[in-house]
Design a protein around this motif. Structure first.
Motif, PDB file in Angstrom:
ATOM      1  N   MET A  19       0.844  -1.180   0.000  1.00  0.00           N
ATOM      2  CA  MET A  19       0.000   0.000   0.000  1.00  0.00           C
ATOM      3  C   MET A  19       0.884   1.236   0.000  1.00  0.00           C
ATOM      4  SD  MET A  19      -2.739   1.151   2.886  1.00  0.00           S
ATOM      5  CE  MET A  19      -1.699   2.037   4.012  1.00  0.00           C
ATOM      6  N   ALA A  20       0.636   2.117  -0.921  1.00  0.00           N
ATOM      7  CA  ALA A  20       1.400   3.368  -0.992  1.00  0.00           C
ATOM      8  C   ALA A  20       0.667   4.439  -0.195  1.00  0.00           C
ATOM      9  CB  ALA A  20       1.561   3.794  -2.437  1.00  0.00           C
ATOM     10  N   SER A  21       1.433   5.296   0.455  1.00  0.00           N
ATOM     11  CA  SER A  21       0.834   6.299   1.333  1.00  0.00           C
ATOM     12  C   SER A  21       0.571   7.615   0.626  1.00  0.00           C
ATOM     13  CB  SER A  21       1.770   6.560   2.508  1.00  0.00           C
ATOM     14  OG  SER A  21       2.985   7.110   2.021  1.00  0.00           O
ATOM     15  N   GLY A  22       1.141   7.805  -0.561  1.00  0.00           N
ATOM     16  CA  GLY A  22       1.016   9.088  -1.240  1.00  0.00           C
ATOM     17  C   GLY A  22       2.066  10.087  -0.780  1.00  0.00           C
ATOM     18  N   VAL A  23       2.909   9.681   0.158  1.00  0.00           N
ATOM     19  CA  VAL A  23       3.991  10.531   0.653  1.00  0.00           C
ATOM     20  C   VAL A  23       5.089  10.574  -0.407  1.00  0.00           C
ATOM     21  CG1 VAL A  23       5.772  10.737   2.438  1.00  0.00           C
ATOM     22  CG2 VAL A  23       3.456  10.064   3.063  1.00  0.00           C
ATOM     23  N   THR A  24       5.605  11.765  -0.676  1.00  0.00           N
ATOM     24  CA  THR A  24       6.650  11.905  -1.690  1.00  0.00           C
ATOM     25  C   THR A  24       8.020  12.053  -1.015  1.00  0.00           C
ATOM     26  OG1 THR A  24       6.362  14.302  -1.752  1.00  0.00           O
ATOM     27  CG2 THR A  24       5.074  13.004  -3.331  1.00  0.00           C
ATOM     28  N   VAL A  25       9.059  11.828  -1.812  1.00  0.00           N
ATOM     29  CA  VAL A  25      10.436  11.955  -1.325  1.00  0.00           C
ATOM     30  C   VAL A  25      10.955  13.327  -1.752  1.00  0.00           C
ATOM     31  CG1 VAL A  25      12.774  11.018  -1.426  1.00  0.00           C
ATOM     32  CG2 VAL A  25      10.794   9.474  -1.518  1.00  0.00           C
ATOM     33  N   ASN A  26      11.318  14.153  -0.785  1.00  0.00           N
ATOM     34  CA  ASN A  26      11.868  15.479  -1.062  1.00  0.00           C
ATOM     35  C   ASN A  26      13.176  15.344  -1.838  1.00  0.00           C
ATOM     36  OD1 ASN A  26      13.820  17.765  -0.227  1.00  0.00           O
ATOM     37  ND2 ASN A  26      11.815  18.574   0.349  1.00  0.00           N
ATOM     38  N   GLU A  27      13.394  16.224  -2.801  1.00  0.00           N
ATOM     39  CA  GLU A  27      14.603  16.192  -3.627  1.00  0.00           C
ATOM     40  C   GLU A  27      15.873  16.285  -2.765  1.00  0.00           C
ATOM     41  OE1 GLU A  27      16.902  15.572  -6.731  1.00  0.00           O
ATOM     42  OE2 GLU A  27      14.717  15.537  -6.885  1.00  0.00           O
ATOM     43  N   GLY A  28      15.790  16.972  -1.638  1.00  0.00           N
ATOM     44  CA  GLY A  28      16.938  17.098  -0.734  1.00  0.00           C
ATOM     45  C   GLY A  28      17.413  15.757  -0.207  1.00  0.00           C
ATOM     46  N   CYS A  29      16.506  14.783  -0.084  1.00  0.00           N
ATOM     47  CA  CYS A  29      16.889  13.438   0.359  1.00  0.00           C
ATOM     48  C   CYS A  29      17.838  12.815  -0.646  1.00  0.00           C
ATOM     49  CB  CYS A  29      15.657  12.541   0.500  1.00  0.00           C
ATOM     50  SG  CYS A  29      14.495  13.049   1.782  1.00  0.00           S
ATOM     51  N   LEU A  30      17.526  12.973  -1.923  1.00  0.00           N
ATOM     52  CA  LEU A  30      18.339  12.357  -2.972  1.00  0.00           C
ATOM     53  C   LEU A  30      19.692  13.029  -3.099  1.00  0.00           C
ATOM     54  CD1 LEU A  30      15.518  11.909  -5.636  1.00  0.00           C
ATOM     55  CD2 LEU A  30      16.233  10.356  -3.817  1.00  0.00           C
ATOM     56  N   SER A  31      19.722  14.354  -3.053  1.00  0.00           N
ATOM     57  CA  SER A  31      21.009  15.048  -3.186  1.00  0.00           C
ATOM     58  C   SER A  31      21.902  14.787  -1.969  1.00  0.00           C
ATOM     59  CB  SER A  31      20.806  16.544  -3.424  1.00  0.00           C
ATOM     60  OG  SER A  31      20.082  17.127  -2.376  1.00  0.00           O
ATOM     61  N   THR A  32      21.323  14.728  -0.782  1.00  0.00           N
ATOM     62  CA  THR A  32      22.099  14.437   0.422  1.00  0.00           C
ATOM     63  C   THR A  32      22.637  13.007   0.366  1.00  0.00           C
ATOM     64  OG1 THR A  32      20.736  15.993   1.672  1.00  0.00           O
ATOM     65  CG2 THR A  32      22.065  14.458   2.956  1.00  0.00           C
ATOM     66  N   PHE A  33      21.804  12.072  -0.099  1.00  0.00           N
ATOM     67  CA  PHE A  33      22.241  10.686  -0.257  1.00  0.00           C
ATOM     68  C   PHE A  33      23.414  10.593  -1.237  1.00  0.00           C
ATOM     69  CE2 PHE A  33      21.894   6.668  -2.671  1.00  0.00           C
ATOM     70  CZ  PHE A  33      22.224   5.789  -1.655  1.00  0.00           C
ATOM     71  N   GLN A  34      23.348  11.324  -2.338  1.00  0.00           N
ATOM     72  CA  GLN A  34      24.435  11.311  -3.318  1.00  0.00           C
ATOM     73  C   GLN A  34      25.733  11.849  -2.713  1.00  0.00           C
ATOM     74  OE1 GLN A  34      24.465   9.808  -6.284  1.00  0.00           O
ATOM     75  NE2 GLN A  34      22.360   9.181  -5.926  1.00  0.00           N
ATOM     76  N   GLU A  35      25.614  12.869  -1.848  1.00  0.00           N
ATOM     77  CA  GLU A  35      26.799  13.421  -1.182  1.00  0.00           C
ATOM     78  C   GLU A  35      27.435  12.387  -0.252  1.00  0.00           C
ATOM     79  OE1 GLU A  35      25.146  16.955   0.591  1.00  0.00           O
ATOM     80  OE2 GLU A  35      25.749  18.174  -1.121  1.00  0.00           O
ATOM     81  N   LEU A  36      26.617  11.561   0.389  1.00  0.00           N
ATOM     82  CA  LEU A  36      27.156  10.493   1.235  1.00  0.00           C
ATOM     83  C   LEU A  36      27.764   9.405   0.354  1.00  0.00           C
ATOM     84  CD1 LEU A  36      25.613   8.786   4.305  1.00  0.00           C
ATOM     85  CD2 LEU A  36      26.401   7.406   2.410  1.00  0.00           C
ATOM     86  N   LYS A  37      27.012   8.974  -0.653  1.00  0.00           N
ATOM     87  CA  LYS A  37      27.421   7.836  -1.487  1.00  0.00           C
ATOM     88  C   LYS A  37      28.656   8.128  -2.335  1.00  0.00           C
ATOM     89  CE  LYS A  37      25.554   5.539  -5.512  1.00  0.00           C
ATOM     90  NZ  LYS A  37      24.347   5.359  -6.304  1.00  0.00           N
ATOM     91  N   LEU A  38      28.667   9.256  -3.017  1.00  0.00           N
ATOM     92  CA  LEU A  38      29.730   9.545  -3.977  1.00  0.00           C
ATOM     93  C   LEU A  38      30.882  10.361  -3.401  1.00  0.00           C
ATOM     94  CD1 LEU A  38      27.483  10.337  -7.059  1.00  0.00           C
ATOM     95  CD2 LEU A  38      28.588   8.168  -6.473  1.00  0.00           C
ATOM     96  N   LYS A  39      30.550  11.326  -2.555  1.00  0.00           N
ATOM     97  CA  LYS A  39      31.583  12.231  -2.044  1.00  0.00           C
ATOM     98  C   LYS A  39      32.041  11.881  -0.633  1.00  0.00           C
ATOM     99  CE  LYS A  39      29.759  15.981  -4.866  1.00  0.00           C
ATOM    100  NZ  LYS A  39      28.983  17.222  -4.857  1.00  0.00           N
TER     101      LYS A  39
END
Length: 138
Positions: free
Chosen positions: A1-21
């Motif tokens: 069941m999906a909640s309709g909650v979206t993922v803020n773009e800041g989550c993805l950019s912060t994750f990329q900073e952890l993963k790549l940098k």
């Protein structure tokens, strides 16, 4: 069941900073105050695992990504990204339901996760358990 909650773009950019940098050691995520969006709650460069555990509240749900560093038997160093769903028994029922139904939206957007941990108490997210899961398969 999906909640309709979206993922803020800041989550993805912060994750990329952890993963790549390797800018962070861990990131915690939570719901926005109106519970419509997943947002970054905190980031840390602290390498002590206890600091990560302290970022998980006793009675509130969180998601987290932790950069697990470990050494293999051959002496080679490895890193794996662990996705942790923190849903303590003492959290409010409504929050647990929203977190459970929103988890996949966040998890699918974080490409590169290699370890998953679901925890309802601190013992389930101990360093030994996370390290053991990271060590499997390599």
């Amino acid at each position: 069941m999906a909640s309709g909650v979206t993922v803020n773009e800041g989550c993805l950019s912060t994750f990329q900073e952890l993963k790549l940098k390797k800018k962070y050691k861990f990131i915690t995520f939570t719901l926005s105050p109106n519970a419509t969006e997943i947002v970054v709650k905190d980031t840390s460069t602290e390498k002590d695992y206890d600091a990560f555990i302290e970022s998980l509240p006793e009675d509130e749900c969180r998601w987290a990504v932790y950069d697990v560093e470990f050494e293999k038997e051959d002496g080679g160093k490895r890193n794996k990204l662990a996705f942790i769903s923190w849903v303590p028994e003492t959290a409010k029922i409504k929050q647990k339901m929203i977190f459970a139904s929103s988890r996949d939206a966040l998890r699918r957007s974080l490409v590169g996760i290699q370890v998953e941990v679901q925890a309802t108490e601190y013992a389930e997210v101990s360093y030994e358990i996370v390290l053991d899961k990271a060590n499997r398969g390599h």
